[in-house]
Design an enzyme around this catalytic site. Structure first.
Site, PDB file in Angstrom:
ATOM      1  N   HIS A  64       0.825  -1.211   0.000  1.00  0.00           N
ATOM      2  CA  HIS A  64       0.000   0.000   0.000  1.00  0.00           C
ATOM      3  C   HIS A  64       0.860   1.262   0.000  1.00  0.00           C
ATOM      4  O   HIS A  64       0.474   2.283  -0.571  1.00  0.00           O
ATOM      5  CB  HIS A  64      -0.934  -0.002   1.212  1.00  0.00           C
ATOM      6  CG  HIS A  64      -2.083  -0.941   1.081  1.00  0.00           C
ATOM      7  ND1 HIS A  64      -3.305  -0.719   1.684  1.00  0.00           N
ATOM      8  CD2 HIS A  64      -2.216  -2.121   0.421  1.00  0.00           C
ATOM      9  CE1 HIS A  64      -4.140  -1.709   1.401  1.00  0.00           C
ATOM     10  NE2 HIS A  64      -3.485  -2.582   0.643  1.00  0.00           N
ATOM     11  N   ASP A  72       8.022   5.222   0.082  1.00  0.00           N
ATOM     12  CA  ASP A  72       8.679   6.279   0.848  1.00  0.00           C
ATOM     13  C   ASP A  72       8.195   6.381   2.294  1.00  0.00           C
ATOM     14  O   ASP A  72       8.436   7.372   2.980  1.00  0.00           O
ATOM     15  CB  ASP A  72       8.477   7.635   0.159  1.00  0.00           C
ATOM     16  CG  ASP A  72       7.013   8.071   0.131  1.00  0.00           C
ATOM     17  OD1 ASP A  72       6.134   7.251   0.505  1.00  0.00           O
ATOM     18  OD2 ASP A  72       6.746   9.219  -0.272  1.00  0.00           O
ATOM     19  N   SER A  74       5.397   6.957   3.445  1.00  0.00           N
ATOM     20  CA  SER A  74       4.387   7.992   3.693  1.00  0.00           C
ATOM     21  C   SER A  74       3.149   7.407   4.362  1.00  0.00           C
ATOM     22  O   SER A  74       2.386   8.121   5.014  1.00  0.00           O
ATOM     23  CB  SER A  74       3.999   8.683   2.376  1.00  0.00           C
ATOM     24  OG  SER A  74       3.623   7.751   1.378  1.00  0.00           O
TER      25      SER A  74
END
EC number: 1.11.1.7
Length: 324
Positions: A64, A72, A74
């Site tokens: 995901h 990264d 995030s």
């Protein structure tokens, strides 16, 4: 004449090390934090012993993360409207494992190992803990500074057609074989009834039980008992019936037998363009066979290099749940 040849060979070796040409490489921390991979592995193992569900949880989390803004980390950032809060991510588990590993790594090698790399390594270690094969994880990713729930709109979904799935993977540089291989990660883990219950009731008028005609009738009965029409939508059901805790190719056998839980998974068997790859994983006679565990590692390396930030891009977070 010898020097140019040696230089050429050296350049080839360097190119091979820079997987996908994006600046990641195996052994990135060998000098700056040689114990990095060991710390992550031991942390994942410790949490797995008390809660085996974190293995598929970490694998899904990495997937995901990579499909939104690249790999990264995030997805790890806290906030009222970050990726973590988006619908497809609300049921993910394993964040505490990454936080634990990060805490230990900051004590051992402050400001060196990225959260993005911790997640990539933890996903690999999770597969190994469920009896899958290991693979070498290229590292050197940096952490992103942007995390918005509104960006979580291109994750593959349980109702996606094969064509939609193909496009979503192709947009990330992944081919049809990668698609089938990576979806095979559903050999471990579960799904909530709400993700597939619509297939069991009033789905079709062509079946006696009203269920999706691509499903095995006996399997439908089993799932209806687990997920009644008005029952608990959050109840979890194994995605790979009979082998949900072992990383193997049995998931594909279930697809062949009409026992795929998610509609998007089952479609990989009913669509001719992806069925061939399922058959190759099953060793169907007349087709060139594929070793699922081996191919999974290869496809994971490709996926884990989607949109990575290296060099001066991104940052090395001190805490994975917050930007510096």
């Amino acid at each position: 004449m010898e020097t140019p040849t040696l230089l050429f060979l050296l350049l080839i070796a360097m190119a091979a090390a820079l997987v996908q040409g994006q600046g990641t490489r195996v052994g990135f921390y060998s000098r700056t934090c040689p114990q990095a991979e060991s710390i992550v592995q031991k942390t994942v193992n410790s949490h797995f012993q008390s809660n085996p569900a974190i293995a598929p949880g970490l694998l899904r989390m990495h997937f995901h993360d990579c499909f939104v803004q690249g790999c990264d980390a995030s997805i790890l950032i806290d906030g009222s409207s970050t990726e973590k809060t988006a619908g497809p991510n609300r049921l993910l588990i394993g964040y505490e494992v990454i936080d634990d590993a990060k805490t230990q790594l900051e004590a051992a090698c402050p400001g060196v190992v990225s959260c993005a790399d911790i997640l990539a390594l933890a996903a690999r270690d999770s597969v190994v803990l469920t009896k899958g094969l290991t693979w070498k994880v290229p590292t050197g990713r940096r952490d992103g500074r942007v995390s918005l729930a509104s960006n979580v709109n291109n994750l593959p979904g349980p109702r996606d057609s094969v064509e939609v799935q193909k496009k979503k993977f192709a947009d990330k540089g992944l081919n049809d074989q990668d698609l089938v291989t990576l979806v095979g990660g559903h050999t471990i883990g579960t799904a909530a009834c709400q993700a597939f219950r619509y297939r069991l009731y009033n789905f079709s008028t062509t079946t006696a039980n009203g269920a999706d005609p691509s499903m095995d009738a006996k399997f439908v009965t089993q799932l209806q008992a687990l997920c009644p029409a008005n029952g608990d939508a959050s109840r979890r059901v194994a995605l790979d019936t009979g082998s949900s805790n072992t990383f193997d190719a049995s998931f594909f056998t279930n697809l062949k037998n009409g026992r795929g839980v998610l509609e998007s998974d089952q479609r990989l068997w009913t669509d001719a363009s992806t069925k061939t790859f399922v058959q190759r994983f099953l060793g169907v006679r007349g087709l060139l066979g594929l070793n699922f565990n081996l191919e999974f590692g290869r496809s994971m390396v490709k996926m884990s290099n989607i949109g990575v930030k290296t060099g001066t891009l991104g940052e090395i977070r001190k805490v994975c749940s917050a930007i510096n």
